[in-house]
Design a protein around this motif. Sequence first.
Motif, PDB file in Angstrom:
ATOM      1  N   ILE A 166      40.187  44.070  38.824  1.00  0.00           N
ATOM      2  CA  ILE A 166      39.335  42.923  38.474  1.00  0.00           C
ATOM      3  C   ILE A 166      39.823  41.656  39.169  1.00  0.00           C
ATOM      4  CG2 ILE A 166      38.660  41.400  36.571  1.00  0.00           C
ATOM      5  CD1 ILE A 166      38.522  43.872  34.788  1.00  0.00           C
ATOM      6  N   TRP A 168      41.413  41.478  42.008  1.00  0.00           N
ATOM      7  CA  TRP A 168      41.084  41.589  43.433  1.00  0.00           C
ATOM      8  C   TRP A 168      39.605  41.302  43.674  1.00  0.00           C
ATOM      9  CZ3 TRP A 168      37.937  44.771  46.443  1.00  0.00           C
ATOM     10  CH2 TRP A 168      38.168  44.706  47.820  1.00  0.00           C
ATOM     11  N   LEU A 169      38.730  41.809  42.804  1.00  0.00           N
ATOM     12  CA  LEU A 169      37.288  41.556  42.942  1.00  0.00           C
ATOM     13  C   LEU A 169      36.983  40.072  42.802  1.00  0.00           C
ATOM     14  CD1 LEU A 169      35.844  44.562  40.876  1.00  0.00           C
ATOM     15  CD2 LEU A 169      35.676  44.243  43.352  1.00  0.00           C
ATOM     16  N   LEU A 170      37.624  39.419  41.828  1.00  0.00           N
ATOM     17  CA  LEU A 170      37.398  37.982  41.641  1.00  0.00           C
ATOM     18  C   LEU A 170      37.986  37.182  42.801  1.00  0.00           C
ATOM     19  CD1 LEU A 170      38.177  37.662  37.823  1.00  0.00           C
ATOM     20  CD2 LEU A 170      35.931  37.532  38.909  1.00  0.00           C
ATOM     21  N   TYR A 171      39.142  37.600  43.294  1.00  0.00           N
ATOM     22  CA  TYR A 171      39.785  36.908  44.408  1.00  0.00           C
ATOM     23  C   TYR A 171      38.939  37.009  45.674  1.00  0.00           C
ATOM     24  CZ  TYR A 171      43.348  35.628  47.853  1.00  0.00           C
ATOM     25  OH  TYR A 171      44.032  35.030  48.882  1.00  0.00           O
ATOM     26  N   LYS A 172      38.309  38.174  45.866  1.00  0.00           N
ATOM     27  CA  LYS A 172      37.431  38.382  47.026  1.00  0.00           C
ATOM     28  C   LYS A 172      36.012  37.873  46.784  1.00  0.00           C
ATOM     29  CE  LYS A 172      40.378  40.395  49.790  1.00  0.00           C
ATOM     30  NZ  LYS A 172      40.754  39.782  51.085  1.00  0.00           N
ATOM     31  N   ARG A 173      35.808  37.233  45.625  1.00  0.00           N
ATOM     32  CA  ARG A 173      34.536  36.616  45.243  1.00  0.00           C
ATOM     33  C   ARG A 173      33.426  37.639  45.011  1.00  0.00           C
ATOM     34  NH1 ARG A 173      35.527  31.373  45.484  1.00  0.00           N
ATOM     35  NH2 ARG A 173      37.040  30.566  46.983  1.00  0.00           N
ATOM     36  N   PHE A 174      33.787  38.836  44.563  1.00  0.00           N
ATOM     37  CA  PHE A 174      32.792  39.814  44.119  1.00  0.00           C
ATOM     38  C   PHE A 174      32.635  39.668  42.600  1.00  0.00           C
ATOM     39  CE2 PHE A 174      34.694  42.334  47.803  1.00  0.00           C
ATOM     40  CZ  PHE A 174      33.736  41.894  48.693  1.00  0.00           C
ATOM     41  N   LYS A 175      32.184  38.497  42.175  1.00  0.00           N
ATOM     42  CA  LYS A 175      32.181  38.180  40.755  1.00  0.00           C
ATOM     43  C   LYS A 175      31.201  39.050  39.968  1.00  0.00           C
ATOM     44  CE  LYS A 175      33.732  33.393  41.277  1.00  0.00           C
ATOM     45  NZ  LYS A 175      33.445  31.965  40.984  1.00  0.00           N
ATOM     46  N   LYS A 176      30.037  39.295  40.541  1.00  0.00           N
ATOM     47  CA  LYS A 176      29.033  40.087  39.822  1.00  0.00           C
ATOM     48  C   LYS A 176      29.536  41.513  39.573  1.00  0.00           C
ATOM     49  CE  LYS A 176      24.963  37.522  41.386  1.00  0.00           C
ATOM     50  NZ  LYS A 176      23.655  37.594  42.115  1.00  0.00           N
ATOM     51  N   ALA A 178      32.686  42.395  39.379  1.00  0.00           N
ATOM     52  CA  ALA A 178      33.786  42.297  38.401  1.00  0.00           C
ATOM     53  C   ALA A 178      33.239  42.177  36.985  1.00  0.00           C
ATOM     54  CB  ALA A 178      34.664  41.103  38.734  1.00  0.00           C
ATOM     55  N   TYR A 179      32.230  41.312  36.783  1.00  0.00           N
ATOM     56  CA  TYR A 179      31.659  41.131  35.445  1.00  0.00           C
ATOM     57  C   TYR A 179      30.949  42.393  34.972  1.00  0.00           C
ATOM     58  CZ  TYR A 179      32.611  36.165  36.209  1.00  0.00           C
ATOM     59  OH  TYR A 179      33.233  34.970  36.461  1.00  0.00           O
TER      60      TYR A 179
END
Length: 481
Positions: A166, A168-176, A178-179
């Motif tokens: 999670i 890594w996903l937020l850091y790479k800006r894959f927020k959707k 991750a949520y």
Amino acid sequence: MAGFLLVSVFISSLLSVHPNDSFWGSFLRQQGFYNFFNYLLFFALIILNLKDFKQVKKIIIAVIASASLTVVYGFVQYFNLDPIRWTENGLSTDRIFSALGQPNFFGHYLILVIPFSLYCLIFMAKSFFSRFFIGLALLAQLVCLVFTYSRAAWLGFLGSMIFLLIFWLLYKRFKKIAYAFMGLLLVGLGLIVFLNLTDNSAVNAPAPLGIVNRIKSMADFKSGSGKMRFYYIKYALEEIKRESPLRLLAGSGPETLTGLYLKYYQIDWGIYETINTVPDRAHNWLFDQILALGILGLLATLLFYIFIIYKAIRFVLGRPKLESDDWLLIFLFASLTAYCINNFFSFSLFTVLVYLYLILALAWFIINYQQEEKIINIRLTVFSKLLIWLALLACSAVFIYTNNINQARAEIYYIKAIKSFRASDFQGVINNFNKTIQLSPGSSYYQEDYLFLLLNCLPAIKNKADMAKLYNNLLLHIEEI
């Protein structure tokens, strides 16, 4: 914050229902105020002595090296080659525990060190050979984790990997993504709990030990150790309701929960656990904290952790880009995530707690290493330093004699008493145990075992005067306990 935490544990120990056990630790667990003081001292010494990341990397290599030796011994157990006869025999349980004495403790240890190995593999290993050996060490740790069959450790490991994913996903800006992933996790968790609560099937015979069966039983609170944990939490809540304001505030003291649970013992506990076994922990971090350290200790512990988490979040948000050294902080928090999840179903002892405070100290160093801290420089004369060292040596010598040498002597007489009992030398039991009690008068373990052996000696004594003397001795020790 660390000082506030230490003071709260000291107050709980001072007001404890068994101050000796709370200060020095119980005979079996050794987790009193004295140990806790040393954990915080270890935490402080690491922070004060770390100067750069070269030292941190040496610590990481040492962690992986020691873990590698531990898992090698785990494989020795798995292949039934263990030359040592342990109290909990791996052959009878089909679960490995290496040198940690119990599979759950070994699993808890592994989930703390696996993120170290993973970080080293990704960010530190540069050559083919270093990656090969680190990868092999990581694989061995994962295999041993599986064969501990520790469900709490499995959940902790899964939680740590989810945390890393999670982040890594937020850091790479894959927020959707991750949520959505977090939403699926919550739905899945809720579904598992709902199915378990609505399952009214009868309790069946224990399923054979295996990976699939252990995974299936993770949410089972109707049989086995799951049922016992349900009882532990149920009676922890009952005890909290009954506690006086003082006990609710300061707790009953570290290492005192056996006495609290003893009055709740039920006959059917013997179905799910060894007969006459009484827990010394609630097997849940939150209830352990409240019962042992009270609300004061719980708040101090939470503030200590929250302060470090707050500093870590500020550090991460303040970095435009995370460098390889910065990523270690994330992997350390993966270890802390695993630790927290595991401890909601279990508890920690010496090995795991040493690693916990090592992880916290490393995290604190990473957060603060680029800041210029002002260090108070106290200048002392040579004579003053000599006096301080002499005082420290004198205090250490007295402490070592009274708490280590005398304890070792007490253990020697205790072993002699056990041998005398097996040889039906009842006078030898009494003489040796009296010396044991004299050398370690505060140990409730010796006191209780003394009563057990003397009660078994009583029927064999024919002389009425000796019987009366032994009877009075028994009453005296019962009153002391």
